[in-house]
Design an enzyme around this catalytic site. Structure first.
Site, short mmCIF file in Angstrom:
data_model
loop_
_atom_site.label_atom_id
_atom_site.label_comp_id
_atom_site.label_asym_id
_atom_site.label_seq_id
_atom_site.Cartn_x
_atom_site.Cartn_y
_atom_site.Cartn_z
N GLU A 354 -3.69 6.30 -3.75
CA GLU A 354 -4.91 5.30 -4.18
C GLU A 354 -5.89 6.25 -5.00
O GLU A 354 -6.93 6.35 -4.20
CB GLU A 354 -4.99 4.60 -3.11
N GLU A 446 2.51 -0.76 -2.12
CA GLU A 446 1.96 -1.16 -1.05
C GLU A 446 1.24 -2.53 -1.01
O GLU A 446 0.76 -2.99 -2.17
CB GLU A 446 0.71 -0.05 -0.67
#
Length: 521
Positions: A354, A446
């Site tokens: 991320e 995710e």
């Protein structure tokens, strides 16, 4: 020979020369672009012909056999530049035939004086490298008296610090240093070589075959489809993988929530296709014990392989948000994974989890440094890369997916990851995902039905809107997370991992929801 016959002979020679040159100038085949060939590697800017048209490569890539990445089918890789008519060549002006003259008597060349091999001329120096300059593959620069050639696009990478895996290839000294002349070698008797025992190679062990009927057995090596949007199996059929992500393996790893029993439940009861192995880099993860955490990832890859699941190896960088901070560590780690598992069909590389508080350009630059490290060992690897704004295509940073569409990673067989948490990320995020999925190959590595913290009240209605779209577009996904953490996003109730009871009765509401989403195809 009289003057009249001389003039006639000259006229005949000129006519023959003009006819020959005219034939050359009007022969398009001599100037047409080479035909596109499957299995070949093309640099950005290369021109080929295919089905009667010429195309220019937009990015450096390999047209892997069976992928069907032909120019007509892959507009993100090739630009159509018109009919394959060849490059017109101007008709050359004929060179007049001179009047022959008597050849002079040759002068006898003097006998040369033997001397040492002459010193070669110094190599050419190029424009000096600058930290702010932008360089593409093949461009050459000079830095501190040494010439370098860029292997791919780069900006700000010091050539002197590039190393074997870096963007710059050293071409040797330029200008200043004069090479030492090569001396005449003295003949020596050939020594009897000492027998050397060839060691058994370790980088490419025999891969473990996938059990019959499992996801890996059904689909084999994965790749981005010819449309450069979907994920395809080895038969070029679009597929959607569904599975689970581990929590950080420094907290809920092997021997805790990841055991023989829990992975049996995931593969056999849940019918999961893929296990995402989340290797945190900081926060007590890889950085604190590279050897130990690498060994644990190896163990989890082996366990996923035994069950016929895909192993998605997640380089879970989070803080710092710029993946370039951990580039050296990533190169070391992924070199190991590629050497040990690169010949298996079930490995997926996720090189940046991320990225946050960093521009897409910086993320792309990181990708274009780590991808060639993996591809040098595992050339047909499927590689995922995270997107800006914590994997939101930039939405959480006030940006958009246009940043990626207008400046994609310059490698093929790449997918871009998207993350969502339905209680926090409503229609604005879903619409950006839809927009991106029309132009980019996407993998949702995710997601959760809770808030972005992985906790709080579940919003199953918004979650289902996301999942319906992912199913429609065959976009693969892994849910966060397969543990008994206290937060609502962990699928197991507290103390389940210690008890070893992996029955559905021990699932939290989010666990029941995602188990059904995986099982119900």
């Amino acid at each position: 020979m009289n003057k009249q016959s001389t003039r006639m002979r000259a006229t005949q020679l000129c006519a023959a020369l003009l006819i020959g040159l005219g034939g050359l100038a009007t022969s398009p085949s001599a100037w047409s672009a080479p035909a596109w060939q499957e299995g070949s590697t093309y640099s950005a800017g290369a021109v080929v012909s295919y089905s009667g048209r010429d195309y220019r490569a937009l990015v450096t890539h390999t047209a892997y056999a069976g992928a069907n990445w032909n120019p007509a089918a892959t507009p993100t890789l090739w630009q159509d530049i018109g009919p394959a008519s060849g490059t017109p060549t101007p008709t050359p002006t004929a060179t007049p035939v001179p009047t022959p003259t008597q050849a002079p008597t040759p002068t006898r060349a003097p006998t040369p004086t033997p001397n040492a091999t002459p010193t070669p001329a110094p190599a050419t120096c190029y424009q000096a490298w600058t930290s702010g300059g932008v360089y593409t593959g093949g461009q050459r620069v000079t830095h501190n008296g040494v010439n370098y050639e860029a292997k791919w696009w780069t900006q700000g990478d010091n050539p002197a610090q590039s190393g074997d895996w870096g963007v710059w290839k050293s071409l040797g000294n330029c200008g200043g240093a004069t090479p030492v002349p090569t001396p005449t070698p003295t003949a020596n008797p050939t020594p009897t070589p000492t027998p050397v025992v060839t060691p058994t190679p370790t980088p490419n062990p025999t891969p473990t075959p996938a059990p019959s009927g499992t996801p890996v057995d059904r689909n084999g090596q994965l790749k981005v489809c010819a449309n450069n949007l979907n994920l395809c199996n080895e038969r070029n059929e679009a597929v959607q993988l569904r599975g689970m992500s581990t929590h950080g393996i420094q907290w809920y790893g092997w021997g805790s929530c990841l055991t023989e029993g829990s992975l049996d439940a995931l593969a056999n009861d849940w019918k999961a296709d893929v296990l995402r192995i989340s290797l945190y880099v900081q926060e007590g993860g890889y950085e604190s014990n590279p050897a130990g955490f690498t060994a644990q990832v190896d163990k989890l890859i082996d366990e996923a392989t035994e069950r016929g699941m895909y192993a998605l190896v997640d380089w879970h960088q989070l803080d710092p948000g710029d993946p370039n901070y951990n580039l050296a560590r990533a190169k070391t780690f992924f070199t190991h994974i590629a050497q040990k598992y690169g010949n298996q069909k079930n490995i997926i590389y996720d090189v940046a989890n991320e990225p946050n508080n960093v521009s897409w350009t910086r993320i792309r630059e990181y990708g274009e440094q780590i991808i060639p490290v993996i591809r040098a060992i595992d050339p047909d690897s499927l590689i995922l890369i995270g997107t800006h704004g914590w994997g939101s295509f930039g939405v959480s940073d006030g940006r958009s997916v246009d940043d990626i569409v207008n400046d994609p990673v310059r490698y093929a067989n790449i997918m871009y990851t998207f993350h969502f948490y339905a209680a926090s990320h409503g229609d604005q995020y879903l619409n950006e995902l839809k927009k991106g999925a029309e132009k980019l190959p996407v993998f949702v590595t995710e997601w959760g039905s809770q808030t972005a913290s992985g906790d709080g009240t579940n919003n199953f209605t918004m979650t289902q809107k996301y999942l319906d779209f992912l199913a429609q577009k065959k976009i693969s996904w892994t849910n966060w997370n397969y543990s008994d953490d206290f937060r609502s996003g962990a699928v197991w109730k507290s103390n389940t991992c210690a008890s070893g009871n992996w029955s559905a009765s021990n699932l939290k509401p989010a666990g029941e929801f995602v188990r059904n989403a995986i099982r119900n195809r």
